[in-house]
Design an enzyme around this catalytic site. Structure first.
Site, PDB file in Angstrom:
ATOM      1  N   ARG A   1     -47.045 -63.266 -49.376  1.00 33.23           N
ATOM      2  CA  ARG A   1     -46.039 -63.544 -50.089  1.00 33.23           C
ATOM      3  C   ARG A   1     -46.288 -64.640 -51.221  1.00 33.23           C
ATOM      4  O   ARG A   1     -45.599 -66.388 -51.512  1.00 33.23           O
ATOM      5  CB  ARG A   1     -45.314 -64.483 -49.446  1.00 33.23           C
ATOM      6  CG  ARG A   1     -43.873 -62.586 -48.881  1.00 33.23           C
ATOM      7  CD  ARG A   1     -42.841 -63.635 -48.229  1.00 33.23           C
ATOM      8  NE  ARG A   1     -41.693 -62.801 -47.587  1.00 33.23           N
ATOM      9  CZ  ARG A   1     -41.652 -62.738 -46.054  1.00 33.23           C
ATOM     10  NH1 ARG A   1     -42.610 -63.512 -45.343  1.00 33.23           N
ATOM     11  NH2 ARG A   1     -41.245 -61.759 -45.933  1.00 33.23           N
TER      12      ARG A   1
ATOM     13  N   LYS B   1     -49.108 -65.183 -66.641  1.00 37.10           N
ATOM     14  CA  LYS B   1     -48.584 -63.412 -66.278  1.00 37.10           C
ATOM     15  C   LYS B   1     -49.292 -63.372 -65.564  1.00 37.10           C
ATOM     16  O   LYS B   1     -50.985 -62.473 -66.104  1.00 37.10           O
ATOM     17  CB  LYS B   1     -48.894 -63.020 -67.908  1.00 37.10           C
ATOM     18  CG  LYS B   1     -46.756 -63.427 -68.489  1.00 37.10           C
ATOM     19  CD  LYS B   1     -47.086 -62.657 -69.437  1.00 37.10           C
ATOM     20  CE  LYS B   1     -45.960 -62.546 -70.736  1.00 37.10           C
ATOM     21  NZ  LYS B   1     -45.773 -62.286 -71.749  1.00 37.10           N
TER      22      LYS B   1
ATOM     23  N   GLU C   1     -56.910 -63.475 -81.231  1.00 35.25           N
ATOM     24  CA  GLU C   1     -55.988 -63.850 -80.651  1.00 35.25           C
ATOM     25  C   GLU C   1     -55.992 -65.754 -80.864  1.00 35.25           C
ATOM     26  O   GLU C   1     -55.407 -66.331 -80.623  1.00 35.25           O
ATOM     27  CB  GLU C   1     -55.915 -63.572 -79.001  1.00 35.25           C
ATOM     28  CG  GLU C   1     -55.740 -62.287 -78.987  1.00 35.25           C
ATOM     29  CD  GLU C   1     -54.260 -62.118 -78.480  1.00 35.25           C
ATOM     30  OE1 GLU C   1     -53.686 -63.006 -78.444  1.00 35.25           O
ATOM     31  OE2 GLU C   1     -53.215 -60.792 -78.438  1.00 35.25           O
TER      32      GLU C   1
ATOM     33  N   LYS D   1     -52.015 -72.590 -76.833  1.00 32.30           N
ATOM     34  CA  LYS D   1     -51.305 -71.457 -75.310  1.00 32.30           C
ATOM     35  C   LYS D   1     -50.810 -72.101 -74.540  1.00 32.30           C
ATOM     36  O   LYS D   1     -49.729 -72.158 -74.126  1.00 32.30           O
ATOM     37  CB  LYS D   1     -52.049 -70.370 -75.297  1.00 32.30           C
ATOM     38  CG  LYS D   1     -51.077 -69.325 -74.169  1.00 32.30           C
ATOM     39  CD  LYS D   1     -51.351 -68.238 -74.047  1.00 32.30           C
ATOM     40  CE  LYS D   1     -50.405 -67.419 -73.291  1.00 32.30           C
ATOM     41  NZ  LYS D   1     -50.597 -66.042 -72.929  1.00 32.30           N
TER      42      LYS D   1
ATOM     43  N   GLU E   1     -40.441 -67.190 -71.077  1.00 32.53           N
ATOM     44  CA  GLU E   1     -39.677 -66.646 -71.701  1.00 32.53           C
ATOM     45  C   GLU E   1     -38.951 -66.387 -72.619  1.00 32.53           C
ATOM     46  O   GLU E   1     -38.843 -65.437 -72.502  1.00 32.53           O
ATOM     47  CB  GLU E   1     -41.094 -64.914 -70.985  1.00 32.53           C
ATOM     48  CG  GLU E   1     -42.019 -64.523 -72.483  1.00 32.53           C
ATOM     49  CD  GLU E   1     -42.071 -63.591 -72.114  1.00 32.53           C
ATOM     50  OE1 GLU E   1     -42.237 -62.949 -70.849  1.00 32.53           O
ATOM     51  OE2 GLU E   1     -43.196 -62.573 -72.999  1.00 32.53           O
TER      52      GLU E   1
ATOM     53  N   ARG F   1     -41.916 -69.371 -76.601  1.00 31.20           N
ATOM     54  CA  ARG F   1     -42.987 -68.055 -75.596  1.00 31.20           C
ATOM     55  C   ARG F   1     -43.417 -67.089 -77.318  1.00 31.20           C
ATOM     56  O   ARG F   1     -44.224 -66.784 -76.958  1.00 31.20           O
ATOM     57  CB  ARG F   1     -43.433 -67.818 -74.304  1.00 31.20           C
ATOM     58  CG  ARG F   1     -44.420 -67.557 -74.244  1.00 31.20           C
ATOM     59  CD  ARG F   1     -44.311 -67.216 -72.536  1.00 31.20           C
ATOM     60  NE  ARG F   1     -45.173 -67.562 -71.919  1.00 31.20           N
ATOM     61  CZ  ARG F   1     -45.804 -67.131 -70.593  1.00 31.20           C
ATOM     62  NH1 ARG F   1     -45.377 -68.004 -69.985  1.00 31.20           N
ATOM     63  NH2 ARG F   1     -47.151 -66.296 -70.169  1.00 31.20           N
TER      64      ARG F   1
ATOM     65  N   ASN G   1     -46.610 -64.317 -79.369  1.00 32.20           N
ATOM     66  CA  ASN G   1     -46.654 -62.529 -80.442  1.00 32.20           C
ATOM     67  C   ASN G   1     -46.731 -62.021 -81.643  1.00 32.20           C
ATOM     68  O   ASN G   1     -46.417 -60.854 -82.276  1.00 32.20           O
ATOM     69  CB  ASN G   1     -45.019 -61.647 -79.345  1.00 32.20           C
ATOM     70  CG  ASN G   1     -44.481 -61.489 -77.914  1.00 32.20           C
ATOM     71  OD1 ASN G   1     -45.425 -61.349 -77.462  1.00 32.20           O
ATOM     72  ND2 ASN G   1     -43.603 -61.971 -77.305  1.00 32.20           N
TER      73      ASN G   1
ATOM     74  N   HIS H   1     -48.107 -58.850 -82.938  1.00 33.34           N
ATOM     75  CA  HIS H   1     -47.908 -57.671 -81.028  1.00 33.34           C
ATOM     76  C   HIS H   1     -47.332 -56.676 -81.626  1.00 33.34           C
ATOM     77  O   HIS H   1     -46.593 -55.758 -80.218  1.00 33.34           O
ATOM     78  CB  HIS H   1     -47.819 -58.578 -80.218  1.00 33.34           C
ATOM     79  CG  HIS H   1     -48.976 -59.540 -79.428  1.00 33.34           C
ATOM     80  ND1 HIS H   1     -49.286 -60.638 -80.066  1.00 33.34           N
ATOM     81  CD2 HIS H   1     -49.612 -59.411 -78.344  1.00 33.34           C
ATOM     82  CE1 HIS H   1     -50.779 -60.745 -79.407  1.00 33.34           C
ATOM     83  NE2 HIS H   1     -50.733 -59.941 -78.476  1.00 33.34           N
TER      84      HIS H   1
ATOM     85  N   HIS I   1     -48.913 -53.326 -80.508  1.00 33.61           N
ATOM     86  CA  HIS I   1     -48.719 -52.806 -79.919  1.00 33.61           C
ATOM     87  C   HIS I   1     -48.225 -51.033 -80.025  1.00 33.61           C
ATOM     88  O   HIS I   1     -49.158 -50.339 -79.553  1.00 33.61           O
ATOM     89  CB  HIS I   1     -47.086 -52.941 -78.873  1.00 33.61           C
ATOM     90  CG  HIS I   1     -48.007 -54.290 -78.124  1.00 33.61           C
ATOM     91  ND1 HIS I   1     -47.126 -55.478 -77.044  1.00 33.61           N
ATOM     92  CD2 HIS I   1     -48.586 -54.417 -77.173  1.00 33.61           C
ATOM     93  CE1 HIS I   1     -47.428 -55.576 -76.779  1.00 33.61           C
ATOM     94  NE2 HIS I   1     -48.919 -55.550 -76.887  1.00 33.61           N
TER      95      HIS I   1
ATOM     96  N   HIS J   1     -56.802 -53.830 -77.800  1.00 38.68           N
ATOM     97  CA  HIS J   1     -55.765 -54.606 -78.132  1.00 38.68           C
ATOM     98  C   HIS J   1     -56.283 -55.552 -79.264  1.00 38.68           C
ATOM     99  O   HIS J   1     -55.251 -55.524 -80.502  1.00 38.68           O
ATOM    100  CB  HIS J   1     -55.685 -54.924 -76.991  1.00 38.68           C
ATOM    101  CG  HIS J   1     -54.281 -55.643 -77.213  1.00 38.68           C
ATOM    102  ND1 HIS J   1     -52.835 -55.798 -77.286  1.00 38.68           N
ATOM    103  CD2 HIS J   1     -54.032 -57.170 -76.558  1.00 38.68           C
ATOM    104  CE1 HIS J   1     -52.273 -57.090 -76.927  1.00 38.68           C
ATOM    105  NE2 HIS J   1     -52.799 -57.559 -76.960  1.00 38.68           N
TER     106      HIS J   1
END
Lengths: 382, 382
Positions: free
Chosen positions: B135, B157, B199, B240, B250, B254, B258, B261, B265, B280
């Site tokens: 946990r 993330k 990035e 960042k 998010e 935030r 993107n 992105h 994507h 990417h």
């Protein structure tokens, strides 16, 4: 127990709400008979526009899913059922993947929620799926066993079993809402109800002697159902909520909730988790009796309190001795090995929850493993 | 960019520490050349007595694991290696189970930690394993790609891919420490380095025009390594970290991260995630160029800024047009479908990160899907 003293026995409340106070993760537990028919309205009022994945097992779904579904439909809540096999085997990697993929397949978003309709297995599994799908979705608990209503639905522990041990994989993920319909417990067998009741009496034994007295006087009413049952469940949730609020992630006082559990887990392991021999609550009942008897042998707990605890558990149909478990008896060595695996052993010292009497449990961090082994040896020879 | 103006170009710092400010989950990112040899000492100083599972992939382990292991041994840190296959395929349920079971097998406790030595895949996988084992265990990042150093190691993330889509299963789990050794990037291919750099320049384009100016002047030094590279990485992490501190989970700003992105994507999906065609960072580079050009067609962004952004990306060896992707070109329909799947479409309106110029990006929540389709049609015909 201010709550207790404020409520004369003749006028118990029929509807109870317990607040679990965890800053921005706080939530309410609604407790009353027939709540399942109001589930849709209660959810819609708190989470407008939410869509649900309703996770349940085959047994519980057969008993309660249609009624819940009608209530959700009446409130205009879109939902998809996700039915898993009943039993502890579902709390596995495969079970988790099945639920997570079903939730994604249903195109639920982060603001939607997973609702667990079932006992501890379904709650732990569905809660963990909610914790990890889209990095965290909403979660609603609708516990259908007494154990789940008074224990696993409070505190945010979710998870599955690893092949290497129980509950080793999981997350802390608090529900947004818990709906405990106390009338659903009428479908439980007497044995299942009694096993859940072991966790109810545990809260009295930890630090609420007034609650133990009340249970001792009202035991039969609690088992019969109605307002006394609602009251006992609400007071149990309050007791657990108070401990969880003080220690959300298990660094300190939350350990008190393990009263009876170190012995209990060792006994469950010895019985190979065969529920025909021993279910969790029964292991906890024996464990609590052992914790009181061990505390008495160490001169910590009055013998009179030990006798009262044993008598109460027996009257509820719960076991209190290792020999009460059907089948062969364990060896001291097997139990000690299981106890050592359950707990970190530091230089021959174990952490146990011991007690100075009813409602006076405490965390003992330096229990001598040799003393425990001698005590178990005496118990098994009795 | 107060940070920038306070540091004359001639005197960059060789060692940088960036603080990620998240209340009781705050942590430091240490950034300098040769840090891998000090990893053991840095960890031992902050987490006395910690034991580690070092998760890495076959490629990175071959390059850097022995050196890290020596450093950990010198500091007396017990550790076990957990080596997974290289590549995106490892970010799967099977990969997760493999790492979690290895961590349990090593008998690590909740106070111990998982260390990720690798790029984004290893970081996401190991971080998620740390989040769910017992946990929640400790987590340390040692990112070895530029993309991981400036992006995935900041923000917490973690996760894996579902068969139904990328990054759909995971958790927010902040590391206790990030160790970014900028010299490890010397082992990257020029293409990998450039992809990560996309990035870096993104942070300038979002809201730090001074940083873009500095990169435009110091691009070659950043690619060459040394102090300019350390500086660029530190400033990217600061950028960042500032966004993440304002919006950990998010809900709002935030989304600015993107930039490029949504288009990116869709292009990655069109290329079937075939890294021989598009990685990417390259998708993000084309996506950022598209976001600037679309903003210009809508009269939001000066044409001169579009030209500067395109020239900068091209000079770095990055693609800027859909046609730069080798192989067949996508249809407008295929791209629009991918864009709609990536984002929730509400009544024909999409959310995009658009811009009013270099360093002036903003969240546009009501972009007309028809305008985007027309724009893509013009782009593909050009």
């Amino acid at each position: 127990m201010n709550e207790m003293s404020a409520k004369p026995a003749g006028a118990p409340l029929e509807r109870r709400i317990v607040r679990v106070d965890l800053a921005d993760r706080s939530y309410n537990i609604l407790i009353h008979q027939g709540l399942i028919d109001e589930a849709g309205a209660e959810i819609a009022a708190r989470m407008p526009g939410v869509r649900l994945a309703v996770v349940s097992d085959e047994t519980v779904a057969g008993l309660h899913l249609e009624r819940l579904s009608l209530s959700l439909k009446a409130a205009g809540i879109e939902h998809v059922p996700v039915i898993v096999p009943a039993g502890e085997g579902t709390k596995s990697y495969d079970g988790l993947i099945r639920v997570v993929e079903a939730v994604i397949e249903a195109r639920l978003e982060r603001g939607d929620a997973v609702l667990a309709l079932g006992g501890g297995v379904v709650g732990d599994l569905a809660g963990f799926a909610a914790a990890v799908t889209r990095r965290g979705m909403g979660f609603i608990q609708m516990p259908t066993s007494l154990l789940a209503q008074v224990d696993s639905s409070v505190g945010g522990k979710t998870g599955i079993n690893s092949p290497q041990g129980k509950n080793l994989v999981g997350a802390f993920h608090q529900p947004a809402l818990v709906l405990a319909d106390t009338a659903l417990l009428d479908t439980l067998s007497p044995r299942e109800f009694a096993a859940g009741y072991a966790e109810v009496v545990k809260y009295g034994l930890i630090d609420r002697p007034d609650f133990f007295e009340w249970l001792d006087a009202n035991r039969q009413s609690v088992f019969a159902g109605g307002t006394a049952r609602t009251e006992a469940i609400a007071l149990s949730c309050e007791a657990k909520a108070a401990v969880v609020a003080a220690d959300e992630h298990e660094g300190g006082v939350r350990a008190l909730l393990n009263l009876g559990h170190t012995f209990g887990h060792a006994l469950e392991k010895f019985a190979a988790y065969d529920t025909a021999r021993l279910v969790h609550g029964e292991g906890v009942a024996i464990g609590m009796a052992l914790a009181h008897r061990y505390s008495a042998t160490e001169g910590l707990c009055p013998e009179g309190d030990v006798a009262r605890v044993e008598a109460h558990l027996k009257a509820c149909g719960l076991p209190t001795r290792i020999q009460d478990i059907p089948g062969n008896a364990p060896s001291v060595e097997a139990l000690m090995q299981a106890i050592s695996q359950d707990k970190k052993v530091a230089r021959g010292k174990l952490t146990f929850i011991l007690t100075r009497g009813i409602g006076r449990a405490f965390i003992a961090r330096d229990v001598d493993a040799g003393h425990i082994a001698n005590f178990l040896s005496t118990e098994l020879a009795a």
